[in-house]
Design an enzyme around this catalytic site. Sequence first.
Site, PDB file in Angstrom:
ATOM      1  NE  ARG A  24      -4.300   0.986  -0.013  1.00 48.23           N
ATOM      2  CZ  ARG A  24      -5.206   0.764  -0.947  1.00 48.23           C
ATOM      3  NH1 ARG A  24      -5.045  -0.191  -1.836  1.00 48.23           N
ATOM      4  NH2 ARG A  24      -6.282   1.506  -1.017  1.00 48.23           N
ATOM      5  CG  ASP A  34     -18.482   9.085   2.519  1.00 45.77           C
ATOM      6  OD1 ASP A  34     -17.775   9.522   1.612  1.00 45.77           O
ATOM      7  OD2 ASP A  34     -19.016   7.966   2.488  1.00 45.77           O
ATOM      8  CG  ASP A  45     -12.730  14.890   7.248  1.00 44.48           C
ATOM      9  OD1 ASP A  45     -12.974  13.739   6.812  1.00 44.48           O
ATOM     10  OD2 ASP A  45     -13.406  15.415   8.163  1.00 44.48           O
ATOM     11  CD  GLU A  46      -7.041  14.262   8.207  1.00 43.32           C
ATOM     12  OE1 GLU A  46      -8.137  14.869   8.242  1.00 43.32           O
ATOM     13  OE2 GLU A  46      -5.948  14.848   8.129  1.00 43.32           O
ATOM     14  CG  HIS A  75     -21.603   9.570  -0.524  1.00 45.90           C
ATOM     15  ND1 HIS A  75     -20.846   8.408  -0.589  1.00 45.90           N
ATOM     16  CD2 HIS A  75     -22.740   9.247   0.128  1.00 45.90           C
ATOM     17  CE1 HIS A  75     -21.514   7.436   0.011  1.00 45.90           C
ATOM     18  NE2 HIS A  75     -22.660   7.917   0.456  1.00 45.90           N
TER      19      HIS A  75
HETATM   20  C1  GAR Z   1     -21.355   7.922  -8.541  1.00 50.70           C
HETATM   21  O1  GAR Z   1     -22.697   7.623  -8.258  1.00 50.70           O
HETATM   22  C2  GAR Z   1     -20.677   8.495  -7.312  1.00 50.70           C
HETATM   23  O2  GAR Z   1     -21.521   9.311  -6.560  1.00 50.70           O
HETATM   24  C3  GAR Z   1     -20.318   7.237  -6.565  1.00 50.70           C
HETATM   25  O3  GAR Z   1     -19.845   6.366  -7.567  1.00 50.70           O
HETATM   26  C4  GAR Z   1     -20.549   6.648  -8.796  1.00 50.70           C
HETATM   27  C5  GAR Z   1     -19.521   6.820  -9.898  1.00 50.70           C
HETATM   28  O4  GAR Z   1     -20.147   6.958 -11.148  1.00 50.70           O
HETATM   29  N1  GAR Z   1     -19.337   7.491  -5.565  1.00 50.70           N
HETATM   30  C6  GAR Z   1     -19.319   6.870  -4.376  1.00 50.70           C
HETATM   31  O5  GAR Z   1     -20.106   6.001  -4.077  1.00 50.70           O
HETATM   32  C7  GAR Z   1     -18.233   7.339  -3.428  1.00 50.70           C
HETATM   33  N2  GAR Z   1     -18.474   6.864  -2.101  1.00 50.70           N
HETATM   34  P1  GAR Z   1     -19.382   7.551 -12.403  1.00 50.70           P
HETATM   35  O6  GAR Z   1     -18.057   6.794 -12.543  1.00 50.70           O
HETATM   36  O7  GAR Z   1     -20.316   7.261 -13.558  1.00 50.70           O
HETATM   37  O8  GAR Z   1     -19.152   9.020 -12.181  1.00 50.70           O
END
Ligand code: GAR
Length: 208
Positions: free
Chosen positions: A66, A151, A147-148, A110
């Site tokens: 990592r 969400d 942030d750290e 999100h």
């Molecule tokens: C989107 O719905 C975004 O909000 C989500 O992944 C999808 C990506 O779609 N993100 C998360 O869940 C982050 N926790 P995309 O590649 O078509 O933009």
Amino acid sequence: MLRVLVCVSGGGTNLQALIDGVESGQIRNTEIVRVISNNRNAYALTRAKAHGIEGVCVSPGDFSDRETFYHAFLQAVDEASPDLIVLAGFLVVVPEAMIQKYRNRIINIHPSLIPSFCGTGYYGLKVHEKALERGVQITGATVHMVDEGTDTGPILLQKAVRVEPGDTPRTLQRRVMEEAEWELLPQAVDLFACGKIIVEHGRIMIAQ
Ligand code: GAR
């Protein structure tokens, strides 16, 4: 010009909304300087290429551990000299060193109304599965500062979306994208580009 770096993992429809926003002038004074994907096959990389944006893949699988991956990832970020980093469907936990270095300059989209259906394990379609399981009538999307935590950063923009009878995780995901995500993310970047974001005591204020 605001130099924007976009991090992606998959289809890249949010990246597309940003590209369209820049090209149409809805997002002012902004250049998308680089797209980084952790996934070589992400369609988002094809979208970037089609618009003359440099796409780079930095995949954890190509590194022994990592720490080495994070080092290479941060190097790919630094090379772009970004003013703003947008996590647009980026499903990798970002290194703490990056959060410290780019504090208040990393945003994430999100697909729920934070603090509902967020945190570890809540990403992509899973968020909508959980929302439907719980039987909520309203969901939505959130753009927040990173942030750290997962969400947990200050909230910048939110928009509510109605759950319709007969929704499946996929239909709900699509409606949240169409009605909220593709609207909020370009709006957030434009606010940055216009210097309207003020962060004070962990809260965001939007200058008029
Ligand atoms: C989107 O719905 C975004 O909000 C989500 O992944 C999808 C990506 O779609 N993100 C998360 O869940 C982050 N926790 P995309 O590649 O078509 O933009």
